[in-house]
Write a protein that holds these residues in place. Structure first.
Motif: not given
Length: 146
Positions: A92-106
């Motif tokens: 959805p608009l306004g959300w971004e992803t961040h990769d981290r060792p435990a998986g993706v964080l939104y």
């Protein structure tokens, strides 16, 4: 909630919110109509994405199980459209992803809310619950009519 310049995303969000409100106000006829319109809008979006990335049935079924949707047997396949929508859900608009060792964080850029689950999945899970409650109510009313 999806908002922003994408009119198709706005229509889907508005329809889903209205369906849940109608269901909460115990207006099954209105909720049922809105559910059908929401299903139609999502079908158009899914059709457009399916041309570029078809989804295997096993992936859709696994998503249905993850979302807690009832399907198969007496439930049929009515809820699988929600699982299919979740499989191909755009961020959805306004959300971004961040990769981290435990998986993706939104992360939502305005509110700062963070989640490990795709933000659209919880939304579709809620629509599934409202649709199941609506189907149960319609079934009970039909049984009472006989």
């Amino acid at each position: 909630v999806v908002d922003g310049p994408d009119p198709a995303a706005r229509r889907v969000t508005e329809l889903a919110e209205r369906m849940v409100m109608a269901e909460e106000e115990e207006s099954p006829g209105g909720a049922a109509q809105l559910l059908l319109r929401l299903q139609s809008e999502l079908a158009v979006q899914r059709t457009l994405t399916a041309h570029s990335a078809p989804r295997p049935l096993t992936r859709v079924v696994l998503m249905a199980e993850y979302l807690g949707l009832q399907f198969g047997g007496e439930h049929g396949s009515d809820a699988l459209w929600l699982a299919d929508a979740a499989v191909c859900a755009a961020l959805p608009l306004g959300w971004e992803t961040h990769d981290r060792p435990a998986g993706v964080l939104y992360r939502h850029v305005l509110s700062g809310d963070e989640t490990a689950e795709h933000p659209q999945w919880a939304f579709l899970r809620g629509v599934g619950r409202a649709a199941a409650k609506l189907r149960r109510r319609e079934h009970q009313q039909a049984e009472g009519a006989y």
